[in-house]
Design a protein around this motif. Structure first.
Motif, short mmCIF file in Angstrom:
data_model
loop_
_atom_site.label_atom_id
_atom_site.label_comp_id
_atom_site.label_asym_id
_atom_site.label_seq_id
_atom_site.Cartn_x
_atom_site.Cartn_y
_atom_site.Cartn_z
N ASP A 1 1.73 0.17 2.25
CA ASP A 1 0.52 0.15 3.06
C ASP A 1 -0.34 -1.02 2.61
N THR A 2 -0.83 -1.82 3.56
CA THR A 2 -1.59 -3.02 3.23
C THR A 2 -2.93 -3.00 3.96
N VAL A 3 -4.00 -3.29 3.23
CA VAL A 3 -5.32 -3.51 3.82
C VAL A 3 -5.76 -4.91 3.44
N SER A 4 -6.04 -5.74 4.44
CA SER A 4 -6.45 -7.12 4.19
C SER A 4 -7.75 -7.40 4.94
N LEU A 5 -8.75 -7.91 4.20
CA LEU A 5 -10.05 -8.23 4.77
C LEU A 5 -10.43 -9.64 4.37
N SER A 6 -11.07 -10.38 5.29
CA SER A 6 -11.47 -11.74 4.96
C SER A 6 -12.60 -12.21 5.85
N GLY B 1 -10.95 -13.76 0.93
CA GLY B 1 -10.29 -12.54 1.37
C GLY B 1 -9.85 -11.66 0.22
N HIS B 2 -9.38 -10.48 0.59
CA HIS B 2 -8.90 -9.52 -0.40
C HIS B 2 -7.74 -8.74 0.19
N ASP B 3 -6.66 -8.58 -0.60
CA ASP B 3 -5.50 -7.79 -0.22
C ASP B 3 -5.38 -6.58 -1.14
N ARG B 4 -5.07 -5.45 -0.54
CA ARG B 4 -4.76 -4.26 -1.34
C ARG B 4 -3.49 -3.63 -0.78
N TYR C 1 7.60 -1.09 11.18
CA TYR C 1 6.36 -1.80 10.81
C TYR C 1 5.30 -1.54 11.88
N ARG C 2 4.10 -1.23 11.44
CA ARG C 2 2.95 -1.07 12.34
C ARG C 2 1.79 -1.89 11.80
N GLN C 3 1.06 -2.50 12.72
CA GLN C 3 -0.05 -3.38 12.31
C GLN C 3 -1.21 -3.24 13.28
N TRP C 4 -2.39 -3.04 12.73
CA TRP C 4 -3.63 -3.04 13.50
C TRP C 4 -4.48 -4.19 12.98
N SER C 5 -5.04 -5.00 13.87
CA SER C 5 -5.84 -6.15 13.43
C SER C 5 -7.08 -6.30 14.31
N GLN C 6 -8.11 -6.87 13.71
CA GLN C 6 -9.36 -7.12 14.43
C GLN C 6 -9.98 -8.42 13.89
N GLU C 7 -10.26 -9.33 14.82
CA GLU C 7 -10.95 -10.56 14.46
C GLU C 7 -12.14 -10.75 15.38
N GLY D 1 -9.87 -8.34 9.84
CA GLY D 1 -9.39 -7.17 9.13
C GLY D 1 -8.01 -6.77 9.65
N GLU D 2 -7.16 -6.31 8.73
CA GLU D 2 -5.80 -5.92 9.11
C GLU D 2 -5.34 -4.75 8.26
N PHE D 3 -4.70 -3.80 8.93
CA PHE D 3 -4.07 -2.69 8.23
C PHE D 3 -2.64 -2.58 8.73
N SER D 4 -1.69 -2.47 7.80
CA SER D 4 -0.30 -2.38 8.21
C SER D 4 0.44 -1.35 7.37
N GLN D 5 1.48 -0.79 7.97
CA GLN D 5 2.37 0.14 7.29
C GLN D 5 3.80 -0.34 7.49
N ALA D 6 4.53 -0.50 6.40
CA ALA D 6 5.92 -0.94 6.46
C ALA D 6 6.80 0.05 5.72
#
Length: 724
Positions: free
Chosen positions: A403-408, A430-433, A349-355, A374-379
């Motif tokens: 792969d997940t992209v989450s913005l809020s 927010g929105h999840d993809r 699992y990898r996760q990049w986040s920014q608040e 904002g968050e982007f992750s790969q599992a």
């Protein structure tokens, strides 16, 4: 609902007399206010309109609470554990909300120094150089976003101190070959306000079980944990905090359980000839910039990166557990056939986040915070099931990549209507993809044996969903030291995809979860803040709960949605510093968490669906409670202070499965510690589970009988540390 109202009246009937008696007590020592950042702005805990538990690092250290999951489970209306094996299938619930899931997102958010641990498999870990832990009960969707429908846990580390040079080195020892060491060092960097702090711990234990096949230890493990942080002022207005945290955990002799008959006989031996090995690695790095504006407000930016990996190998099942399967294939001519001789797993699992958030907390009437996240992750998860026989092997494997992209965007605040009334509320949009790719593979032997027919072939899918999580409520302060509040809050948990041995018909996405929580509470601090009483009642309406199923015929663990669940109950806590020596604490929780409408739950035997509407939620006890007493005194020699404490924890019966067929009866555990400490050194002894009580922490039936893992028996030991 009538029962919930009655429970609210009961809490009021208990807490209000306590407040009345407090007014008649004598005056004494004044406690320091408890400052928290639960609402992403500084406030006293007693002023936060939510049920929140705060434990200091000193309290956790004295009680020998060394792991994140143990700190959470010690509190009323909170449970943690594992569904099958430690570090592999973590489980956390608050107020009865928190499904026993392997593959989905967590229901409780765990944050270490502002960065969320997005992978539930990485929730288990040690506590290292902790300042405090804040446990927020109830959905935290507005401030913390997705996957916080049950609550949030903030773990705040001790930060670098530019005014101090020093540290400590400690050693721990205990029963079952337990050894550990810790070290902390802090030093200023020059004289410009910068400082660096380092912390390190290493521990090992042999475990309290053994293999009856070769005599090897079971349940043992090793842990190495390190953190380095640096902080300072870049300019007069701009502060920087950087943290790198690395932890490696290894379980050398884990198992999927011992037969129930052996547990009931009090056996400490299990017939395991190839114990499971589990490796877990977690790396977190973060950079925080805080800009102080001239008007007292501030802008905070937190950039986070996280990488985790879990690897599993070995069998872990008692010898002969799958004897019926083995005999079937041996009768077909496959000599020495052994079903599921190895059960490998590799999860990454990898996760990049920014608040970025704007914080205004020093105004007379309006204090608020607003920001973007904002968050982007790969599992990636690879499951295997290998069966061996003389001269060959049948192998199955699956791979699921998400792969997940989450913005809020969010805003939350409190507005003082007058001296007594405050309005609080907030909103997150927010929105999840998510995109998902799945592969299923089987070698020729597995196909020949007919082991593949029930599983879905490879496929790809997508999920895209927007969500809104508001909250609103009122606070009322009728007198100094008494805070009443009531509010409604909501939460959202992202949907997802089954990735481990997906059965035919289980392809595609399962739905997201939604909760709405109604809460009433009071917080009181009297006798110069020496007596603190908190009480709360709640009702949670839970829709489309994600529930992990199990098919004993195929080994598949599909997730499906229960249309409606609910949980209602409350908490009551009392903390009283009688004088300079004695402190009393007590807490109780009740959570009636049930499936209200779940008519198509997966039957454990793989025969189809069963109606479990009205059943109790897995792993959730209705009653939980704790009580403790501590005493400290001046020893009269070398400035030493003596400290003694006794703590009791209780949880009522609970079930391990959706069908409520496998249970653990209620039990209570007693722990104690005693020691001496001054500014230069400390020495303590401790004991846990003093009554040496036998209880289950994991139990399941994988098709040929009940397997379980027992909880820790009586453990005792000591510690010594030198401060410099």
């Amino acid at each position: 609902m009538k029962t919930a109202i009655g429970f609210a009246a009961l809490l009021a009937g208990v807490s209000l007399p306590v407040l009345a008696l407090a007014q008649e007590a004598t005056q004494g020592t004044v406690l320091e206010p408890i400052i928290v950042t639960a609402e992403k702005r500084r406030a006293e805990s007693k002023d936060v309109p939510a049920s929140i538990v705060v434990k200091t690092g000193e309290t956790l250290s004295l009680r020998k609470t060394k792991r994140r999951e143990d700190a959470i489970a010690a509190e009323p209306n909170a449970q943690t554990g594992a569904v099958t094996a430690k570090l592999y299938t973590s489980f956390t619930a608050i107020r009865g909300v928190g499904s026993a899931l392997i593959e989905s997102d967590p229901s409780v958010g765990i944050y270490v120094d502002g960065v969320g641990i997005g992978n539930a498999q990485a929730h288990s870990g040690t506590l290292l150089d902790v300042d405090r832990i804040e446990i927020l009960r109830g959905p935290q969707g507005t401030l913390y976003g997705r996957n916080n429908i049950a609550g949030s846990v903030n773990i705040i580390s001790n930060l670098p101190d530019p005014d101090h040079t020093g540290g400590e080195i400690g050693m721990d020892f205990g029963r079952f070959g337990t050894l550990g060491t810790t070290g902390v060092f802090n030093t200023p960097i020059g004289d410009n306000g910068w400082a660096v702090r380092g912390a390190f711990s290493a521990s090992k234990t042999d475990g309290f079980l053994h293999s009856t096949v070769d005599g090897s230890d079971l349940g043992g493990g090793k842990d190495v944990h390190g953190r380095l942080s640096i902080a300072g002022d870049i300019t007069d207005n701009l502060e920087f905090l950087g943290i790198v945290d690395i932890e490696r955990q290894v379980l050398d002799g884990e198992m999927f359980g011992m037969p129930e008959a052996d547990f009931l006989k009090g056996s400490r031996g299990v017939a395991v000839d190839d114990p499971t090995r589990i490796d877990s690695d977690l790396v977190t790095a973060s950079g925080q910039l805080t800009y102080q504006l001239d008007n007292g407000d501030k802008i905070v930016s937190i950039t986070g990166f996280q990488k985790s990996a879990v690897g599993v190998s070995g069998n872990g099942f008692p010898v002969g557990y799958f004897a019926a399967y083995d005999a079937l294939f041996q009768s077909m001519g496959f000599a020495n056939f052994r079903y599921r001789s190895d059960n490998p797993f590799d999860g990454r699992y990898r996760q990049w986040s920014q608040e970025v958030r704007y914080v205004s907390e020093d105004n007379d009437r309006l204090n608020w915070v607003a920001g973007l996240y904002g968050e982007f992750s790969q599992a990636s998860r690879v499951y295997g099931a290998n069966s061996t026989f003389t001269g060959g092997e049948a192998t199955l494997s699956t791979r699921g990549d998400t792969d997940t992209v989450s913005l809020s965007a969010f805003a939350d605040g409190t507005y003082a209507l007058n001296d007594q009334w405050k309005l609080f509320g907030g909103l997150r949009v927010g929105h999840d993809r998510k995109t998902f790719d799945y592969d299923f593979n089987a070698n020729a032997t597995a196909q020949l044996l007919g082991l593949t027919g029930a599983f879905a072939p490879g496929y790809s899918a997508k999920l895209s969903e927007a969500y809104v999580t508001p909250r609103i409520g009122l606070q009322f302060e009728p007198m100094d030291g008494l805070n009443l509040y009531g509010g409604i809050s909501s939460g959202y948990k992202s949907g997802g995809f089954n990735s481990g041995f997906v059965g035919l018909g289980d392809e595609g996405a399962y739905d997201s979860e939604r909760v709405i929580s109604y809460e009433l509470g009071l917080k009181s601090a009297t006798l110069d803040d020496r007596l603190k009483v908190e009480a709360s009642v709640f009702y949670i309406d839970w829709r489309d709960q994600q529930v992990q199923g199990f098919n004993a015929l195929t080994g598949a663990t599909p997730i499906s949605n229960a249309p409606r669940s609910e949980s209602w109950g409350g908490e009551l806590s009392v903390a009283y510093d009688l004088d300079d020596h004695w402190t009393l604490t007590a807490g109780a929780g009740y959570a009636d968490a049930t499936y209200k409408d779940y008519r198509n739950a997966r039957a454990l035997d793989g025969s189809g669906s069963v109606d479990v509407s009205g059943n109790q939620q897995q792993f959730v006890s209705r009653f939980t409670g704790s009580a403790g007493v501590t005493y400290q005194w001046e020893a009269g020699w070398d400035d030493l202070v003596g400290k003694v404490g006794v703590n009791y924890r209780y949880r009522s019966s609970y079930y391990f499965d959706v069908q409520n067929t496998i249970s653990q009866k209620g039990y209570g555990l007693v722990d104690a510690y005693a020691g001496l400490e001054n500014d230069r050194y400390a020495a303590y002894v401790f004991a846990k589970n003093i009554g040496d009580l036998d209880y289950r922490i994991v139990a399941a039936d994988l098709g040929t009988g009940k397997l379980l893992s027992p909880g820790d028996p009586l453990t005792f030991g000591g510690s010594f540390k030198v401060k410099f």
